[in-house]
Design a protein around this motif. Structure first.
Motif, mmCIF file in Angstrom:
data_model
loop_
_atom_site.group_PDB
_atom_site.id
_atom_site.type_symbol
_atom_site.label_atom_id
_atom_site.label_comp_id
_atom_site.label_asym_id
_atom_site.label_seq_id
_atom_site.Cartn_x
_atom_site.Cartn_y
_atom_site.Cartn_z
ATOM 1 N N GLY A 59 40.713 83.035 49.622
ATOM 2 C CA GLY A 59 40.488 82.550 50.973
ATOM 3 C C GLY A 59 39.101 82.852 51.516
ATOM 4 N N ASP A 60 38.997 82.800 52.856
ATOM 5 C CA ASP A 60 37.719 82.953 53.536
ATOM 6 C C ASP A 60 37.425 84.403 53.892
ATOM 7 O OD1 ASP A 60 37.275 80.214 53.469
ATOM 8 O OD2 ASP A 60 38.086 79.879 55.477
ATOM 9 N N PHE A 61 36.133 84.763 53.770
ATOM 10 C CA PHE A 61 35.660 86.101 54.123
ATOM 11 C C PHE A 61 34.357 85.971 54.892
ATOM 12 C CE2 PHE A 61 38.356 86.818 50.523
ATOM 13 C CZ PHE A 61 38.957 88.052 50.760
ATOM 14 N N GLU A 62 34.199 86.801 55.926
ATOM 15 C CA GLU A 62 32.957 86.851 56.684
ATOM 16 C C GLU A 62 32.010 87.823 55.991
ATOM 17 O OE1 GLU A 62 34.485 87.991 60.477
ATOM 18 O OE2 GLU A 62 34.966 85.919 61.014
ATOM 19 N N VAL A 63 30.765 87.386 55.769
ATOM 20 C CA VAL A 63 29.768 88.196 55.079
ATOM 21 C C VAL A 63 28.528 88.276 55.965
ATOM 22 C CG1 VAL A 63 28.313 88.378 53.029
ATOM 23 C CG2 VAL A 63 30.626 87.445 52.827
ATOM 24 N N PRO A 64 28.133 89.490 56.379
ATOM 25 C CA PRO A 64 26.939 89.612 57.222
ATOM 26 C C PRO A 64 25.673 89.260 56.442
ATOM 27 C CG PRO A 64 27.699 91.771 56.535
ATOM 28 C CD PRO A 64 28.726 90.784 56.048
ATOM 29 N N PHE A 65 24.669 88.762 57.167
ATOM 30 C CA PHE A 65 23.403 88.427 56.526
ATOM 31 C C PHE A 65 22.805 89.639 55.807
ATOM 32 C CE2 PHE A 65 22.585 84.820 59.764
ATOM 33 C CZ PHE A 65 23.167 83.891 58.928
ATOM 34 N N SER A 66 23.090 90.841 56.280
ATOM 35 C CA SER A 66 22.548 92.055 55.661
ATOM 36 C C SER A 66 23.045 92.251 54.231
ATOM 37 C CB SER A 66 22.881 93.285 56.501
ATOM 38 O OG SER A 66 24.290 93.454 56.575
ATOM 39 N N ALA A 67 24.125 91.573 53.841
ATOM 40 C CA ALA A 67 24.669 91.691 52.483
ATOM 41 C C ALA A 67 24.065 90.666 51.526
ATOM 42 C CB ALA A 67 26.184 91.532 52.509
ATOM 43 N N ILE A 68 23.226 89.779 52.033
ATOM 44 C CA ILE A 68 22.604 88.742 51.209
ATOM 45 C C ILE A 68 21.302 89.284 50.628
ATOM 46 C CG2 ILE A 68 21.611 86.433 51.193
ATOM 47 C CD1 ILE A 68 23.534 85.800 53.564
ATOM 48 N N THR A 69 21.178 89.228 49.306
ATOM 49 C CA THR A 69 19.965 89.731 48.659
ATOM 50 C C THR A 69 18.973 88.627 48.335
ATOM 51 O OG1 THR A 69 20.975 89.625 46.464
ATOM 52 C CG2 THR A 69 21.133 91.718 47.654
ATOM 53 N N ASP A 70 19.455 87.397 48.143
ATOM 54 C CA ASP A 70 18.550 86.304 47.819
ATOM 55 C C ASP A 70 19.257 84.973 48.038
ATOM 56 O OD1 ASP A 70 16.262 85.017 46.983
ATOM 57 O OD2 ASP A 70 16.531 85.446 44.857
ATOM 58 N N VAL A 71 18.454 83.950 48.303
ATOM 59 C CA VAL A 71 18.953 82.579 48.417
ATOM 60 C C VAL A 71 17.921 81.690 47.740
ATOM 61 C CG1 VAL A 71 19.616 80.706 49.962
ATOM 62 C CG2 VAL A 71 20.028 83.072 50.645
#
Length: 82
Positions: free
Chosen positions: A38-50
């Motif tokens: 299902g769906d999970f909320e992920v804060p931008f602080s957990a993103i390492t690269d795009v």
């Protein structure tokens, strides 16, 4: 970093199999659909690269429930199918 958009695949590391996709982009977080969980909320602080329509996350910044869902995302797949 590229701008995150709905539909981008989500990974823990580049070169691994995707475990889900971005469903929504919000002010301070993204909503990620994890296969079979299902769906999970992920804060931008957990993103390492795009890049290249891929979002990479830092496991250390994710909730234990999300990490567990990620590791179980492909358990139902047939290992004989590439």
């Amino acid at each position: 970093m590229d701008v995150i958009q709905e539909g981008f695949d989500v990974f823990l590391q580049d070169g691994e199999k995707s475990f889900g996709a971005v469903r929504q982009v919000r002010k301070d977080e993204i909503v990620v659909y994890v296969e079979a969980a299902g769906d999970f909320e992920v804060p931008f602080s957990a993103i390492t690269d795009v890049h290249a329509q891929k979002v990479l996350l830092d496991t250390a910044r994710l909730t234990p429930k999300l990490v567990q869902a990620i590791h179980a995302a492909h358990n139902r797949e047939d290992p004989n199918i590439p």
